[in-house]
Design a protein around this motif. Structure first.
Motif, short mmCIF file in Angstrom:
data_model
loop_
_atom_site.label_atom_id
_atom_site.label_comp_id
_atom_site.label_asym_id
_atom_site.label_seq_id
_atom_site.Cartn_x
_atom_site.Cartn_y
_atom_site.Cartn_z
N THR A 105 0.83 -1.20 0.00
CA THR A 105 0.00 0.00 0.00
C THR A 105 0.86 1.24 0.00
OG1 THR A 105 -0.11 0.04 2.41
CG2 THR A 105 -1.86 -1.16 1.26
N HIS A 115 1.75 4.71 1.80
CA HIS A 115 1.64 5.32 3.12
C HIS A 115 1.02 6.71 2.98
CE1 HIS A 115 3.88 2.10 4.96
NE2 HIS A 115 4.82 2.24 4.04
N ARG A 116 0.61 7.26 4.08
CA ARG A 116 -0.07 8.56 4.08
C ARG A 116 0.79 9.66 3.44
NH1 ARG A 116 -5.00 10.91 4.17
NH2 ARG A 116 -4.62 13.10 4.52
N ARG A 117 2.06 9.72 3.77
CA ARG A 117 2.94 10.76 3.19
C ARG A 117 3.10 10.59 1.69
NH1 ARG A 117 5.92 9.79 8.22
NH2 ARG A 117 5.52 11.57 9.57
N GLU A 118 3.16 9.34 1.25
CA GLU A 118 3.26 9.08 -0.19
C GLU A 118 1.99 9.53 -0.90
OE1 GLU A 118 6.07 5.08 0.16
OE2 GLU A 118 3.89 4.90 0.19
N LEU A 119 0.84 9.21 -0.32
CA LEU A 119 -0.43 9.64 -0.91
C LEU A 119 -0.55 11.15 -0.93
CD1 LEU A 119 -3.13 7.10 0.28
CD2 LEU A 119 -2.38 7.57 -2.03
N ASP A 120 -0.06 11.81 0.11
CA ASP A 120 -0.10 13.28 0.13
C ASP A 120 0.68 13.86 -1.06
OD1 ASP A 120 -1.67 13.40 2.39
OD2 ASP A 120 0.00 13.76 3.76
#
Length: 135
Positions: free
Chosen positions: A40, A42-47
């Motif tokens: 998946t 991670h949140r920072r990557e999606l940001d």
């Protein structure tokens, strides 16, 4: 007529019910090596990805996206129209992290535009894309 599936030749309904009444505990299933958890973002990557996506939507270049979390990689696909092939795929493949880098941007034809260890650097490929100008 029933909504039951057809049985293979020679199998009875009682035999079918005995094989389908197996209880599997969720923690045992997840800890098993036969089915690893998917990769998946991670949140920072999606940001970082959604920041680029928002900018491109504002420019009218992109209109839709899809995310796939597979066993071997995570993929963020962007579309001009939702019924078409993705324009670009942003992929995270941890198996390549020690070699060429886990992150890559792939175009519609499957050509890798940029690959690297740092997602922010890989996403800079969208800063300098040339646009087709019709005259």
């Amino acid at each position: 007529m029933t909504d039951q599936p057809d049985l293979p030749q020679g199998e009875t309904r009682s035999e079918r019910q005995q094989t389908s009444n197996v209880v599997v505990h969720l923690h045992e299933y997840r800890s098993g090596a036969q089915d690893p958890l998917p990769i998946t973002f991670h949140r920072r990557e999606l940001d970082l990805i959604l920041k680029v996506y928002g900018r491109m939507v504002g420019e009218g270049e992109w209109r839709d996206y899809a995310m796939d979390h597979l066993r071997d990689k995570a993929v963020f696909s962007v579309f001009k129209r939702s019924g078409e092939m993705p324009l670009f795929r942003i992929e995270k493949n941890p198996k390549l992290a020690a070699k060429q880098g886990a992150y890559s941007v792939v175009n519609t034809h499957g050509m890798i535009l940029k690959r690297g260890h740092d997602l922010q650097q890989v996403l800079k490929v969208f800063d300098k894309l040339l646009k087709v100008i019709e005259t």
